[in-house]
Scaffold this motif. Structure first.
Motif, PDB file in Angstrom:
ATOM      1  N   VAL A  81       0.848  -1.190   0.000  1.00 23.89           N
ATOM      2  CA  VAL A  81       0.000   0.000   0.000  1.00 23.89           C
ATOM      3  C   VAL A  81       0.885   1.243   0.000  1.00 23.89           C
ATOM      4  CG1 VAL A  81      -1.802   1.259   1.253  1.00 23.89           C
ATOM      5  CG2 VAL A  81      -1.850  -1.245   1.188  1.00 23.89           C
ATOM      6  N   VAL A  82       1.915   1.236   0.833  1.00 24.25           N
ATOM      7  CA  VAL A  82       2.852   2.356   0.877  1.00 24.25           C
ATOM      8  C   VAL A  82       3.534   2.516  -0.480  1.00 24.25           C
ATOM      9  CG1 VAL A  82       4.984   3.221   1.928  1.00 24.25           C
ATOM     10  CG2 VAL A  82       3.227   2.158   3.360  1.00 24.25           C
ATOM     11  N   ALA A  83       3.980   1.408  -1.076  1.00 24.03           N
ATOM     12  CA  ALA A  83       4.657   1.462  -2.379  1.00 24.03           C
ATOM     13  C   ALA A  83       3.727   1.981  -3.468  1.00 24.03           C
ATOM     14  CB  ALA A  83       5.197   0.082  -2.755  1.00 24.03           C
ATOM     15  N   TYR A  84       2.507   1.474  -3.519  1.00 19.59           N
ATOM     16  CA  TYR A  84       1.535   1.890  -4.533  1.00 19.59           C
ATOM     17  C   TYR A  84       1.287   3.398  -4.458  1.00 19.59           C
ATOM     18  CZ  TYR A  84      -2.869   1.999  -7.181  1.00 19.59           C
ATOM     19  OH  TYR A  84      -3.865   2.287  -8.081  1.00 19.59           O
ATOM     20  N   ASP A  85       0.968   3.880  -3.256  1.00 21.34           N
ATOM     21  CA  ASP A  85       0.702   5.306  -3.106  1.00 21.34           C
ATOM     22  C   ASP A  85       1.950   6.149  -3.367  1.00 21.34           C
ATOM     23  OD1 ASP A  85      -2.029   5.156  -2.636  1.00 21.34           O
ATOM     24  OD2 ASP A  85      -1.830   5.126  -0.456  1.00 21.34           O
ATOM     25  N   THR A  86       3.106   5.664  -2.944  1.00 21.01           N
ATOM     26  CA  THR A  86       4.359   6.393  -3.167  1.00 21.01           C
ATOM     27  C   THR A  86       4.661   6.520  -4.650  1.00 21.01           C
ATOM     28  OG1 THR A  86       5.263   5.682  -1.042  1.00 21.01           O
ATOM     29  CG2 THR A  86       6.852   6.404  -2.713  1.00 21.01           C
ATOM     30  N   LEU A  87       4.479   5.442  -5.396  1.00 17.23           N
ATOM     31  CA  LEU A  87       4.771   5.476  -6.827  1.00 17.23           C
ATOM     32  C   LEU A  87       3.828   6.416  -7.565  1.00 17.23           C
ATOM     33  CD1 LEU A  87       5.667   1.730  -7.290  1.00 17.23           C
ATOM     34  CD2 LEU A  87       7.229   3.677  -7.521  1.00 17.23           C
ATOM     35  N   TRP A  88       2.592   6.526  -7.118  1.00 12.16           N
ATOM     36  CA  TRP A  88       1.672   7.495  -7.717  1.00 12.16           C
ATOM     37  C   TRP A  88       2.042   8.917  -7.332  1.00 12.16           C
ATOM     38  CZ3 TRP A  88      -1.140   7.504 -11.759  1.00 12.16           C
ATOM     39  CH2 TRP A  88      -1.736   6.326 -12.218  1.00 12.16           C
ATOM     40  N   ARG A  89       2.349   9.135  -6.072  1.00 11.15           N
ATOM     41  CA  ARG A  89       2.596  10.481  -5.573  1.00 11.15           C
ATOM     42  C   ARG A  89       3.933  11.050  -6.048  1.00 11.15           C
ATOM     43  NH1 ARG A  89       1.968  12.057   0.615  1.00 11.15           N
ATOM     44  NH2 ARG A  89      -0.032  12.820  -0.074  1.00 11.15           N
ATOM     45  N   HIS A  90       4.969  10.233  -6.076  1.00  6.84           N
ATOM     46  CA  HIS A  90       6.313  10.730  -6.371  1.00  6.84           C
ATOM     47  C   HIS A  90       6.793  10.414  -7.783  1.00  6.84           C
ATOM     48  CE1 HIS A  90       7.068  12.151  -2.300  1.00  6.84           C
ATOM     49  NE2 HIS A  90       6.360  11.102  -1.910  1.00  6.84           N
TER      50      HIS A  90
ATOM     51  N   SER B  55     -13.201   3.866 -12.858  1.00  4.96           N
ATOM     52  CA  SER B  55     -14.345   2.980 -13.097  1.00  4.96           C
ATOM     53  C   SER B  55     -14.423   1.863 -12.051  1.00  4.96           C
ATOM     54  CB  SER B  55     -14.268   2.372 -14.499  1.00  4.96           C
ATOM     55  OG  SER B  55     -14.252   3.384 -15.479  1.00  4.96           O
ATOM     56  N   GLY B  56     -14.156   2.232 -10.806  1.00  2.00           N
ATOM     57  CA  GLY B  56     -14.248   1.265  -9.723  1.00  2.00           C
ATOM     58  C   GLY B  56     -13.049   0.348  -9.594  1.00  2.00           C
ATOM     59  N   LYS B  57     -12.034   0.538 -10.441  1.00  2.00           N
ATOM     60  CA  LYS B  57     -10.831  -0.298 -10.378  1.00  2.00           C
ATOM     61  C   LYS B  57      -9.603   0.585 -10.216  1.00  2.00           C
ATOM     62  CE  LYS B  57     -10.626  -4.209 -12.688  1.00  2.00           C
ATOM     63  NZ  LYS B  57     -10.501  -5.152 -13.826  1.00  2.00           N
ATOM     64  N   GLY B  58      -8.642   0.068  -9.461  1.00  7.06           N
ATOM     65  CA  GLY B  58      -7.367   0.753  -9.351  1.00  7.06           C
ATOM     66  C   GLY B  58      -6.559   0.532 -10.624  1.00  7.06           C
ATOM     67  N   VAL B  59      -5.523   1.324 -10.801  1.00  6.22           N
ATOM     68  CA  VAL B  59      -4.675   1.199 -11.988  1.00  6.22           C
ATOM     69  C   VAL B  59      -3.208   1.182 -11.583  1.00  6.22           C
ATOM     70  CG1 VAL B  59      -6.303   2.213 -13.623  1.00  6.22           C
ATOM     71  CG2 VAL B  59      -4.766   3.690 -12.371  1.00  6.22           C
ATOM     72  N   ARG B  60      -2.418   0.548 -12.419  1.00 15.03           N
ATOM     73  CA  ARG B  60      -0.973   0.483 -12.186  1.00 15.03           C
ATOM     74  C   ARG B  60      -0.398   1.898 -12.231  1.00 15.03           C
ATOM     75  NH1 ARG B  60       1.838  -3.062 -16.392  1.00 15.03           N
ATOM     76  NH2 ARG B  60       1.375  -1.319 -17.746  1.00 15.03           N
ATOM     77  N   PRO B  61       0.482   2.227 -11.291  1.00 15.32           N
ATOM     78  CA  PRO B  61       1.141   3.537 -11.377  1.00 15.32           C
ATOM     79  C   PRO B  61       1.823   3.699 -12.737  1.00 15.32           C
ATOM     80  CG  PRO B  61       1.554   2.530  -9.248  1.00 15.32           C
ATOM     81  CD  PRO B  61       0.877   1.487 -10.102  1.00 15.32           C
ATOM     82  N   GLN B  62       1.732   4.883 -13.298  1.00 12.47           N
ATOM     83  CA  GLN B  62       2.218   5.122 -14.663  1.00 12.47           C
ATOM     84  C   GLN B  62       3.713   4.924 -14.818  1.00 12.47           C
ATOM     85  OE1 GLN B  62       0.709   9.079 -15.210  1.00 12.47           O
ATOM     86  NE2 GLN B  62      -1.295   8.344 -15.848  1.00 12.47           N
ATOM     87  N   THR B  63       4.470   5.006 -13.738  1.00  7.64           N
ATOM     88  CA  THR B  63       5.924   4.872 -13.817  1.00  7.64           C
ATOM     89  C   THR B  63       6.409   3.447 -13.571  1.00  7.64           C
ATOM     90  OG1 THR B  63       6.094   5.495 -11.496  1.00  7.64           O
ATOM     91  CG2 THR B  63       6.301   7.262 -13.141  1.00  7.64           C
ATOM     92  N   VAL B  64       5.477   2.521 -13.452  1.00  8.17           N
ATOM     93  CA  VAL B  64       5.816   1.109 -13.236  1.00  8.17           C
ATOM     94  C   VAL B  64       5.732   0.374 -14.570  1.00  8.17           C
ATOM     95  CG1 VAL B  64       5.083  -1.038 -12.113  1.00  8.17           C
ATOM     96  CG2 VAL B  64       5.041   1.118 -10.841  1.00  8.17           C
ATOM     97  N   GLY B  65       6.835  -0.269 -14.950  1.00 14.18           N
ATOM     98  CA  GLY B  65       6.861  -1.003 -16.209  1.00 14.18           C
ATOM     99  C   GLY B  65       6.006  -2.259 -16.182  1.00 14.18           C
TER     100      GLY B  65
END
Length: 133
Positions: free
Chosen positions: A25-34, A64-74
């Motif tokens: 959870v920390v990694a997911y939010d961090t990758l989106w935020r930073h 649409s009710g689903k989470g998405v992969r952070p854009q900077t993650v390959g």
């Protein structure tokens, strides 16, 4: 915790980021935020899709009710033991778009959520092999 992880990613530039349990959870939010780039995000024993407790509180708004992969993650790989009560609901792909691989792997009847058990299971080695030199 997010800032500490963001600082570590910026300093080390890892190819693979392995995140266990609440760390996912920390990694997911961090990758989106930073917006730090990583080639592979490996989540193990992740509660990201847990309704009411985790999923609706993620910092990045689901699409649409689903989470998405952070854009900077390959690539995003998720591994969950079917008996892991923290990694629910399964599969993660029902709740997040762009998860490249969702692996169900039995890691042990009495060690179903331990990071060490996930890290030493053959599914983890197999999932990471294509990305390691």
């Amino acid at each position: 915790m997010q800032q500490r992880l963001a600082d570590a990613i910026a300093k080390e530039s890892p190819t693979v980021l392995i995140a266990h349990s609440l760390g996912s959870v920390v990694a997911y939010d961090t990758l989106w935020r930073h917006a730090h780039k990583v080639d592979v995000l490996l989540t193990i024993g992740s509660p990201l899709a847990m309704p009411d407790i985790v999923f609706p509180h993620l910092q990045h708004t689901p699409r649409s009710g689903k989470g998405v992969r952070p854009q900077t993650v390959g690539h995003w790989i998720n591994i969950a033991d079917p008996g892991d009560l923290v990694a629910i609901p399964q599969p993660l792909t029902n709740h997040f778009d762009d998860v490249d691989s969702n692996v169900s792997a039995g890691i042990g009847a009495f060690s179903f959520h331990k990071a060490a058990s996930y890290l030493k299971c053959s599914a983890t080695a197999k999932a990471l092999a294509p990305f390691l030199e």
